[in-house]
Design a protein around this motif. Sequence first.
Motif, PDB file in Angstrom:
ATOM      1  N   GLY A  91       0.780  -1.242   0.000  1.00 29.64           N
ATOM      2  CA  GLY A  91       0.000   0.000   0.000  1.00 29.64           C
ATOM      3  C   GLY A  91       0.808   1.287   0.000  1.00 29.64           C
ATOM      4  O   GLY A  91       0.597   2.116   0.877  1.00 29.64           O
ATOM      5  N   PRO A  92       1.691   1.517  -0.969  1.00 28.91           N
ATOM      6  CA  PRO A  92       2.059   0.688  -2.114  1.00 28.91           C
ATOM      7  C   PRO A  92       3.097  -0.370  -1.743  1.00 28.91           C
ATOM      8  O   PRO A  92       3.618  -0.380  -0.622  1.00 28.91           O
ATOM      9  CB  PRO A  92       2.639   1.700  -3.096  1.00 28.91           C
ATOM     10  N   ASN A  93       3.381  -1.247  -2.707  1.00 31.65           N
ATOM     11  CA  ASN A  93       4.374  -2.289  -2.482  1.00 31.65           C
ATOM     12  C   ASN A  93       5.724  -1.694  -2.106  1.00 31.65           C
ATOM     13  O   ASN A  93       6.045  -0.553  -2.431  1.00 31.65           O
ATOM     14  CB  ASN A  93       4.532  -3.157  -3.737  1.00 31.65           C
ATOM     15  N   GLY A  94       6.514  -2.523  -1.406  1.00 31.01           N
ATOM     16  CA  GLY A  94       7.791  -2.073  -0.887  1.00 31.01           C
ATOM     17  C   GLY A  94       8.888  -2.011  -1.938  1.00 31.01           C
ATOM     18  O   GLY A  94       8.667  -2.247  -3.130  1.00 31.01           O
ATOM     19  N   LEU A  95      10.107  -1.731  -1.456  1.00 31.68           N
ATOM     20  CA  LEU A  95      11.240  -1.469  -2.346  1.00 31.68           C
ATOM     21  C   LEU A  95      12.463  -2.273  -1.938  1.00 31.68           C
ATOM     22  O   LEU A  95      12.624  -2.665  -0.778  1.00 31.68           O
ATOM     23  CB  LEU A  95      11.592   0.016  -2.328  1.00 31.68           C
ATOM     24  N   LEU A  96      13.322  -2.483  -2.911  1.00 35.34           N
ATOM     25  CA  LEU A  96      14.694  -2.894  -2.671  1.00 35.34           C
ATOM     26  C   LEU A  96      15.511  -1.621  -2.557  1.00 35.34           C
ATOM     27  O   LEU A  96      15.282  -0.661  -3.299  1.00 35.34           O
ATOM     28  CB  LEU A  96      15.195  -3.752  -3.831  1.00 35.34           C
ATOM     29  N   TYR A  97      16.465  -1.594  -1.629  1.00 32.46           N
ATOM     30  CA  TYR A  97      17.290  -0.396  -1.440  1.00 32.46           C
ATOM     31  C   TYR A  97      18.766  -0.733  -1.581  1.00 32.46           C
ATOM     32  O   TYR A  97      19.197  -1.862  -1.306  1.00 32.46           O
ATOM     33  CB  TYR A  97      17.054   0.212  -0.049  1.00 32.46           C
ATOM     34  N   ARG A  98      19.524   0.263  -1.988  1.00 26.78           N
ATOM     35  CA  ARG A  98      20.980   0.176  -1.974  1.00 26.78           C
ATOM     36  C   ARG A  98      21.517   1.363  -1.205  1.00 26.78           C
ATOM     37  O   ARG A  98      21.111   2.507  -1.438  1.00 26.78           O
ATOM     38  CB  ARG A  98      21.552   0.179  -3.396  1.00 26.78           C
ATOM     39  N   TRP A  99      22.429   1.078  -0.271  1.00 27.01           N
ATOM     40  CA  TRP A  99      23.113   2.156   0.438  1.00 27.01           C
ATOM     41  C   TRP A  99      24.563   2.203  -0.038  1.00 27.01           C
ATOM     42  O   TRP A  99      25.281   1.199   0.009  1.00 27.01           O
ATOM     43  CB  TRP A  99      23.076   1.937   1.952  1.00 27.01           C
ATOM     44  N   VAL A 100      24.953   3.369  -0.523  1.00 24.29           N
ATOM     45  CA  VAL A 100      26.319   3.596  -0.992  1.00 24.29           C
ATOM     46  C   VAL A 100      27.057   4.395   0.073  1.00 24.29           C
ATOM     47  O   VAL A 100      26.625   5.499   0.439  1.00 24.29           O
ATOM     48  CB  VAL A 100      26.321   4.368  -2.331  1.00 24.29           C
ATOM     49  N   PRO A 101      28.154   3.875   0.610  1.00 16.16           N
ATOM     50  CA  PRO A 101      28.847   4.576   1.695  1.00 16.16           C
ATOM     51  C   PRO A 101      29.513   5.855   1.219  1.00 16.16           C
ATOM     52  O   PRO A 101      29.784   6.025   0.024  1.00 16.16           O
ATOM     53  CB  PRO A 101      29.888   3.556   2.159  1.00 16.16           C
ATOM     54  N   PRO A 102      29.790   6.767   2.151  1.00 14.45           N
ATOM     55  CA  PRO A 102      30.509   7.996   1.771  1.00 14.45           C
ATOM     56  C   PRO A 102      31.926   7.676   1.324  1.00 14.45           C
ATOM     57  O   PRO A 102      32.496   6.649   1.696  1.00 14.45           O
ATOM     58  CB  PRO A 102      30.491   8.820   3.061  1.00 14.45           C
ATOM     59  N   HIS A 103      32.476   8.553   0.523  1.00  8.58           N
ATOM     60  CA  HIS A 103      33.826   8.352  -0.004  1.00  8.58           C
ATOM     61  C   HIS A 103      34.818   8.181   1.145  1.00  8.58           C
ATOM     62  O   HIS A 103      34.830   8.949   2.109  1.00  8.58           O
ATOM     63  CB  HIS A 103      34.240   9.547  -0.868  1.00  8.58           C
ATOM     64  N   GLY A 104      35.647   7.155   1.032  1.00  2.60           N
ATOM     65  CA  GLY A 104      36.686   6.914   2.024  1.00  2.60           C
ATOM     66  C   GLY A 104      36.249   6.072   3.204  1.00  2.60           C
ATOM     67  O   GLY A 104      37.085   5.700   4.041  1.00  2.60           O
ATOM     68  N   PHE A 105      34.966   5.738   3.293  1.00  3.04           N
ATOM     69  CA  PHE A 105      34.480   4.944   4.427  1.00  3.04           C
ATOM     70  C   PHE A 105      34.985   3.512   4.323  1.00  3.04           C
ATOM     71  O   PHE A 105      34.957   2.905   3.250  1.00  3.04           O
ATOM     72  CB  PHE A 105      32.952   4.960   4.457  1.00  3.04           C
ATOM     73  N   GLU A 106      35.448   2.965   5.438  1.00  5.87           N
ATOM     74  CA  GLU A 106      35.898   1.581   5.495  1.00  5.87           C
ATOM     75  C   GLU A 106      35.067   0.828   6.520  1.00  5.87           C
ATOM     76  O   GLU A 106      34.954   1.238   7.672  1.00  5.87           O
ATOM     77  CB  GLU A 106      37.383   1.508   5.856  1.00  5.87           C
ATOM     78  N   HIS A 107      34.495  -0.279   6.086  1.00  8.83           N
ATOM     79  CA  HIS A 107      33.671  -1.083   6.974  1.00  8.83           C
ATOM     80  C   HIS A 107      34.508  -1.760   8.050  1.00  8.83           C
ATOM     81  O   HIS A 107      35.707  -1.963   7.904  1.00  8.83           O
ATOM     82  CB  HIS A 107      32.917  -2.154   6.182  1.00  8.83           C
ATOM     83  N   GLY A 108      33.848  -2.161   9.112  1.00  8.05           N
ATOM     84  CA  GLY A 108      34.496  -2.882  10.196  1.00  8.05           C
ATOM     85  C   GLY A 108      33.589  -2.883  11.408  1.00  8.05           C
ATOM     86  O   GLY A 108      32.526  -2.251  11.421  1.00  8.05           O
ATOM     87  N   ARG A 109      33.995  -3.597  12.436  1.00  5.55           N
ATOM     88  CA  ARG A 109      33.195  -3.684  13.654  1.00  5.55           C
ATOM     89  C   ARG A 109      32.928  -2.286  14.223  1.00  5.55           C
ATOM     90  O   ARG A 109      33.851  -1.525  14.488  1.00  5.55           O
ATOM     91  CB  ARG A 109      33.899  -4.538  14.695  1.00  5.55           C
ATOM     92  N   GLY A 110      31.668  -1.985  14.425  1.00  7.23           N
ATOM     93  CA  GLY A 110      31.278  -0.733  15.047  1.00  7.23           C
ATOM     94  C   GLY A 110      31.343   0.485  14.147  1.00  7.23           C
ATOM     95  O   GLY A 110      30.965   1.580  14.574  1.00  7.23           O
ATOM     96  N   LYS A 111      31.794   0.338  12.911  1.00  6.51           N
ATOM     97  CA  LYS A 111      31.954   1.500  12.028  1.00  6.51           C
ATOM     98  C   LYS A 111      30.597   2.079  11.593  1.00  6.51           C
ATOM     99  O   LYS A 111      30.456   3.301  11.453  1.00  6.51           O
ATOM    100  CB  LYS A 111      32.781   1.120  10.800  1.00  6.51           C
TER     101      LYS A 111
END
Length: 485
Positions: free
Chosen positions: A250-270
């Motif tokens: 109502g309406p139907n849901g979406l698939l999303y993509r999140w693009v990190p900010p430039h220079g962001f590095e993933h890791g525990r707690g980031k």
Amino acid sequence: MPLSRRDFAKRSAYTGAGVALVGSAGVLATAPGALAAEATDAGAAGVAGHHGHGGASLGYGPLVEDPKGILALPKGFRYKIITRTGETKLESGESTPSNHDGTATFEGSRGATLLVNNHELAGPRSDWPHPVPLIEGLVYDPAASGGCTVVEVSKHGDHVTEWVGIAGTATNCAGGRTPWGTWLTCEETEDKAGQNGMTKDHGYVFEVDPHDRKANRDPKPIKALGRYAHEAVVVDPKRGHLYLTEDASGPNGLLYRWVPPHGFEHGRGKLDQLKDDAGVLQAPKCYDSGGNFVDDLSRATKTGTVYGVDWEPVPDRDAKSVSVRKQFKDGEITRARKLEGMWWADGGAYIVSSFAREESPVQHDGQVWFYDPKRRTLTLKVLLGVNPDPSKDGAFDGPDNITVSPYGGLVIAEDGEGIQHLFGATEDGRTYPIARNDLNIGTAEEPEFSEFTGVVFSPDGSTLYANIQVPGIMLAITGPWRRQR
């Protein structure tokens, strides 16, 4: 740079069917109305050799009724109850919370396995006899019932202990394991402070660390990922993108993509350290090989269908006044009903749409798509026709949680109507039963069987874990697993 409709049409013309064969899990087929062959119509009655449960060499044989009335399995397989609401206890003394849902496994110490288990509990705590306990320092909203527990299983497969990973969250449905060894738990709700007794806004993603209890203190929502009815999430380990599903109508849901900010590095707690507006949250705009806009994924009536994908920015990811999915006008993005489980494998994301009914352009009883981030394409791998009689055993419908099997193909948890299964699908599209929920929570006259959730293998691949959501049972399944060809 966006992939233009013209470019996609040209590339499709040049590469032909090769574009359609993304990933390695193939397509899924099950009777009745299931479609396994490439370019098979959704209205077909079935394709010889591609429906049903295949020949004697496929799978593990017929399911044997459980004299205990819990789980039917093939001969030679066995199960063990790891947790059960009202019976097993947390280390703090309370019962295991109810409504088990999304689950992930992690290597523990001394050969143990750690499982993070969501508890899909909505609304105020007074609605539930066994909510997630409010452990000091681990609570987001003291009014909310849901959260996660962490279960430790010994190397011998025995329950060791269980503790709270996060509490005071709402409707924790699925989620996703991260490459850095944590769990992202997703709230499938849009309740704001003041609604349903809540004291804080909900509809967020939270990170839970199964190895470091201190890291879970003072839980903070990852607002950069948006506020909506979250279902599942996967991480692209190469590009750092996150993909998220929304289970809404109502309406139907979406698939999303999140693009990190430039220079962001993933890791525990980031992720917890991100600003609320960090990165870019986007929704898909799909088009076919002719360059025509596709308004809803249910439009695909043939397995092997390929859509090109562009990504459109979300105007207000925190949905301060308007739900995220309602911020887009018709023609701006592509929707789908019941976007549910996800799994990252084969260089992309497997994405489930459980079913589509009158609210969608075309009805079906399940789809599994594969998103290839390199080609920016969605390929339909699974298409289940509407099941005319879900009360009869043998047919599969309503795929939900999904995992890629170390023995080849997919393992899928059913959340359909009637009888509920865990079932496998080989790389060439044949299907076979793995388990059936025999626990009747209804009556003899009107039987009812709860959905399966949280299907996932142990780190060493020897044990398949799954949950029966109601009353809340975590099961460990072992047996003569073998490669399915």
